[in-house]
Design an enzyme around this catalytic site. Structure first.
Site, PDB file in Angstrom:
ATOM      1  N   ASP A 151       0.815  -1.225   0.000  1.00  0.00           N
ATOM      2  CA  ASP A 151       0.000   0.000   0.000  1.00  0.00           C
ATOM      3  C   ASP A 151       0.843   1.267   0.000  1.00  0.00           C
ATOM      4  O   ASP A 151       0.449   2.293   0.570  1.00  0.00           O
ATOM      5  CB  ASP A 151      -0.970   0.016   1.204  1.00  0.00           C
ATOM      6  CG  ASP A 151      -1.752  -1.275   1.294  1.00  0.00           C
ATOM      7  OD1 ASP A 151      -2.251  -1.714   0.247  1.00  0.00           O
ATOM      8  OD2 ASP A 151      -1.838  -1.849   2.389  1.00  0.00           O
TER       9      ASP A 151
ATOM     10  N   LYS B 169       2.000   2.160  -5.119  1.00  0.00           N
ATOM     11  CA  LYS B 169       2.648   1.647  -6.342  1.00  0.00           C
ATOM     12  C   LYS B 169       1.774   1.810  -7.579  1.00  0.00           C
ATOM     13  O   LYS B 169       2.289   1.977  -8.671  1.00  0.00           O
ATOM     14  CB  LYS B 169       3.016   0.158  -6.174  1.00  0.00           C
ATOM     15  CG  LYS B 169       4.009  -0.106  -5.070  1.00  0.00           C
ATOM     16  CD  LYS B 169       4.285  -1.580  -4.926  1.00  0.00           C
ATOM     17  CE  LYS B 169       3.110  -2.400  -4.447  1.00  0.00           C
ATOM     18  NZ  LYS B 169       2.687  -2.147  -3.050  1.00  0.00           N
TER      19      LYS B 169
ATOM     20  N   GLY C 111      -4.185  -4.475  -4.168  1.00  0.00           N
ATOM     21  CA  GLY C 111      -5.117  -3.427  -4.563  1.00  0.00           C
ATOM     22  C   GLY C 111      -4.312  -2.215  -4.980  1.00  0.00           C
ATOM     23  O   GLY C 111      -3.690  -1.568  -4.153  1.00  0.00           O
ATOM     24  N   HIS C 112      -4.249  -1.965  -6.275  1.00  0.00           N
ATOM     25  CA  HIS C 112      -3.460  -0.840  -6.777  1.00  0.00           C
ATOM     26  C   HIS C 112      -4.410   0.257  -7.259  1.00  0.00           C
ATOM     27  O   HIS C 112      -5.159   0.064  -8.204  1.00  0.00           O
ATOM     28  CB  HIS C 112      -2.539  -1.301  -7.912  1.00  0.00           C
ATOM     29  CG  HIS C 112      -1.493  -2.259  -7.444  1.00  0.00           C
ATOM     30  ND1 HIS C 112      -0.777  -3.079  -8.274  1.00  0.00           N
ATOM     31  CD2 HIS C 112      -1.029  -2.525  -6.204  1.00  0.00           C
ATOM     32  CE1 HIS C 112       0.076  -3.802  -7.563  1.00  0.00           C
ATOM     33  NE2 HIS C 112      -0.064  -3.482  -6.304  1.00  0.00           N
TER      34      HIS C 112
ATOM     35  N   GLN D 210       2.052  -6.145  -3.098  1.00  0.00           N
ATOM     36  CA  GLN D 210       2.359  -6.150  -1.656  1.00  0.00           C
ATOM     37  C   GLN D 210       3.630  -5.311  -1.411  1.00  0.00           C
ATOM     38  O   GLN D 210       3.825  -4.312  -2.072  1.00  0.00           O
ATOM     39  CB  GLN D 210       2.487  -7.566  -1.104  1.00  0.00           C
ATOM     40  CG  GLN D 210       1.153  -8.303  -0.995  1.00  0.00           C
ATOM     41  CD  GLN D 210       0.689  -8.949  -2.289  1.00  0.00           C
ATOM     42  OE1 GLN D 210       1.464  -9.618  -2.955  1.00  0.00           O
ATOM     43  NE2 GLN D 210      -0.553  -8.765  -2.656  1.00  0.00           N
TER      44      GLN D 210
HETATM   45  P1  IMP Z   1      -2.507 -12.913   1.985  1.00  0.00           P
HETATM   46  O1  IMP Z   1      -1.619 -12.291   0.970  1.00  0.00           O
HETATM   47  O2  IMP Z   1      -3.962 -12.746   1.679  1.00  0.00           O
HETATM   48  O3  IMP Z   1      -2.132 -14.336   2.289  1.00  0.00           O
HETATM   49  O4  IMP Z   1      -2.295 -12.109   3.372  1.00  0.00           O
HETATM   50  C1  IMP Z   1      -1.075 -12.166   4.099  1.00  0.00           C
HETATM   51  C2  IMP Z   1      -0.760 -10.810   4.707  1.00  0.00           C
HETATM   52  O5  IMP Z   1      -0.415  -9.902   3.665  1.00  0.00           O
HETATM   53  C3  IMP Z   1      -1.924 -10.163   5.481  1.00  0.00           C
HETATM   54  O6  IMP Z   1      -1.389  -9.433   6.571  1.00  0.00           O
HETATM   55  C4  IMP Z   1      -2.519  -9.218   4.463  1.00  0.00           C
HETATM   56  O7  IMP Z   1      -3.196  -8.143   5.086  1.00  0.00           O
HETATM   57  C5  IMP Z   1      -1.257  -8.751   3.747  1.00  0.00           C
HETATM   58  N1  IMP Z   1      -1.498  -8.299   2.379  1.00  0.00           N
HETATM   59  C6  IMP Z   1      -1.751  -9.048   1.289  1.00  0.00           C
HETATM   60  N2  IMP Z   1      -1.891  -8.280   0.199  1.00  0.00           N
HETATM   61  C7  IMP Z   1      -1.712  -7.014   0.606  1.00  0.00           C
HETATM   62  C8  IMP Z   1      -1.694  -5.758  -0.082  1.00  0.00           C
HETATM   63  O8  IMP Z   1      -1.878  -5.655  -1.297  1.00  0.00           O
HETATM   64  N3  IMP Z   1      -1.456  -4.677   0.695  1.00  0.00           N
HETATM   65  C9  IMP Z   1      -1.219  -4.755   2.019  1.00  0.00           C
HETATM   66  N4  IMP Z   1      -1.214  -5.904   2.704  1.00  0.00           N
HETATM   67  C10 IMP Z   1      -1.455  -7.022   1.999  1.00  0.00           C
END
Ligand code: IMP
Length: 441
Positions: A13, A16, A40-41, A223
């Site tokens: 977040d 990007k 989420g971009h 991420q």
């Molecule tokens: P997962 O990717 O759904 O397995 O989640 C694992 C961790 O990564 C959790 O803490 C999510 O909140 C975090 N996470 C996954 N995708 C994002 C993102 O795009 N932005 C911020 N945190 C993320």
């Protein structure tokens, strides 16, 4: 021009989406190499917000080839919905979007198993997005995953779904959960096969051709580095390599072809979900950043945890990514504050740590030490480095010294034009003229 990786230096977040969209005019190809629709971009175009989850942020530029690599895990319904939404809003998708044959698919049982697993963890849950990301990567590593290429032969698809469902059902049966119906899943995915066929291709071959034709690639990370499976705050991480090495394995482009890494960092820190966060702010201070920065997850809508800039995490991220240049986003969220803090060390068992520790259980016990910087007034919307307040420039220099990387771009708002490019830092990496021209549109 160089092939460049653009990735997050924190817990995701970092903004990007805007940056990839901004830099796209300098590249022929924008390619995603990991993650899935957990990302989420957000891109803002003349006041209109576009949120992309799976499709590379370069898609808003006509003529840019957008690629979903083998390192991504793809939920077909989410992909098709995103394509439909983009088309409905006037974005042209016609031969400019491809999916690798070796991209793993997210199946209905992945999100189901993830929910059960998170519930079983109780207080130690990761706080995942529950999109089935982790279990899909688990199946990839277990060598039973189903890939996009398997959609091209329905006989093979049926067989693979059958094998997987048999295995998952034995687990679900033991847990007393309702069992899966293999035929129903097959029918659903056979339907997707018809729609996805036109996108599926041999990505390593395609990218090799494009590079030989002289096109350059922007590798888009999802991420952030602190969510990387190996280099992040394990186990509170996502299940893929969001760091720069993932760009190579996640697309089938050799590391010799990657020229540089640009790391995106916010002027403060946020994180969603569980896990240690040394500079986290609570109550009034945390709420102020949350509201001023509109820090709500673009995918799940969850409020993000907010805190001060942490130079140890960003320095660690620059190190493991080989990022020598940073893109600083959202400093305007700190506009108007009297004092801004920057973490320069962690106090742990009577010592001061100057480097990021690899164990989350250490990180959970540290207390941050801070440097105070005087507030800078306003930088929102500014476009000229020389007109920035001196206090803000001092802040940038402090971050650069602590992190040991240079700031090359400052983003002062959501729109493309609300950006300061430091030409001397970008020369040779990007076609700065093309990026500047795009900032006017
Ligand atoms: P997962 O990717 O759904 O397995 O989640 C694992 C961790 O990564 C959790 O803490 C999510 O909140 C975090 N996470 C996954 N995708 C994002 C993102 O795009 N932005 C911020 N945190 C993320």
């Amino acid at each position: 021009m160089a092939n460049i990786v653009v990735l997050g230096l924190q817990w995701g977040d970092e903004g990007k989406g805007k940056i990839v969209d901004l830099l796209t005019p300098s590249f022929g190809v924008v390619a995603r190499y990991q993650g899935g629709h957990n990302a989420g971009h957000t891109v803002c175009l003349n006041g209109r917000k576009v949120v992309l989850h799976l499709i590379p942020s370069g898609i808003l530029h006509a003529g840019t080839l957008c690629v979903i690599g083998n390192g991504v895990v793809l939920q077909p319904r989410a992909f098709l919905d995103e394509v439909a939404e983009l088309r409905a809003s006037g974005t042209k998708i016609d031969g400019n979007l491809v999916i690798s044959r070796t991209t793993h698919l997210i199946m209905p049982y992945h999100s189901l198993l993830e929910r059960i697993n998170e519930e079983m963890k109780g207080a130690r849950k990761i706080g995942t997005t529950c999109r089935g990301i982790g279990p899909a990567y688990q199946d990839k590593a277990a060598r039973c995953g189903i890939r996009a290429g398997d959609l091209l032969d329905l006989g093979i698809l049926r067989e693979k779904i059958g094998e997987n469902v048999e295995e998952k059902n034995s687990l679900l049966g033991n847990l007393g959960e309702p069992l899966l119906d293999a035929e129903k899943i097959f029918e659903e995915y056979a339907g997707y096969a018809g729609s996805l066929k036109e996108y599926i291709t041999d990505v390593p071959l395609l990218l090799d051709r494009k590079l030989k034709e002289g096109m350059s690639i922007l590798f888009e990370g999802a991420q952030g580095a602190l969510l990387d499976l190996d280099h992040g705050t394990y186990p509170y991480v996502t299940s893929s390599n969001s760091t720069a090495g993932g760009a190579s394995t996640g697309l089938g482009v050799g590391p010799t072809r990657i020229g540089a890494v640009l790391g995106v960092t916010k002027a403060y820190t946020t994180r969603v979900g569980g896990g240690p966060f040394p500079t986290e702010l609570f109550e009034e201070e945390g709420r102020r950043l949350l509201q001023r920065g509109n820090e709500y997850g673009a995918t799940t809508g969850r409020p993000r945890r907010c805190g001060w800039f942490d130079a140890l995490t960003v320095a660690h991220a620059c190190r493991v990514n080989g990022a020598e240049r940073m893109i600083l986003t959202k400093p305007d969220v700190l506009d108007g504050l009297d004092e801004i803090l920057v973490c320069d060390g962690y106090l742990y068992k009577g010592e001061t740590l100057r480097h990021f520790p690899s164990e989350s259980w250490v990180l959970e016990q540290v207390k941050p030490s801070y440097r105070a910087v005087r507030g800078w007034g306003e930088v929102r919307g500014m476009r000229d480095w020389d007109r920035l307040p001196q206090a803000f420039r001092d802040y940038v220099r402090l971050i650069e010294d602590l992190v040991e990387a240079r700031v090359a771009v400052v983003s002062t708002g959501m729109e493309r034009r609300e950006t300061i490019l430091l030409d001397q830092e970008l020369e040779g990496l990007l076609d700065v003229g093309a990026v500047r021209a795009g900032m006017q549109s």
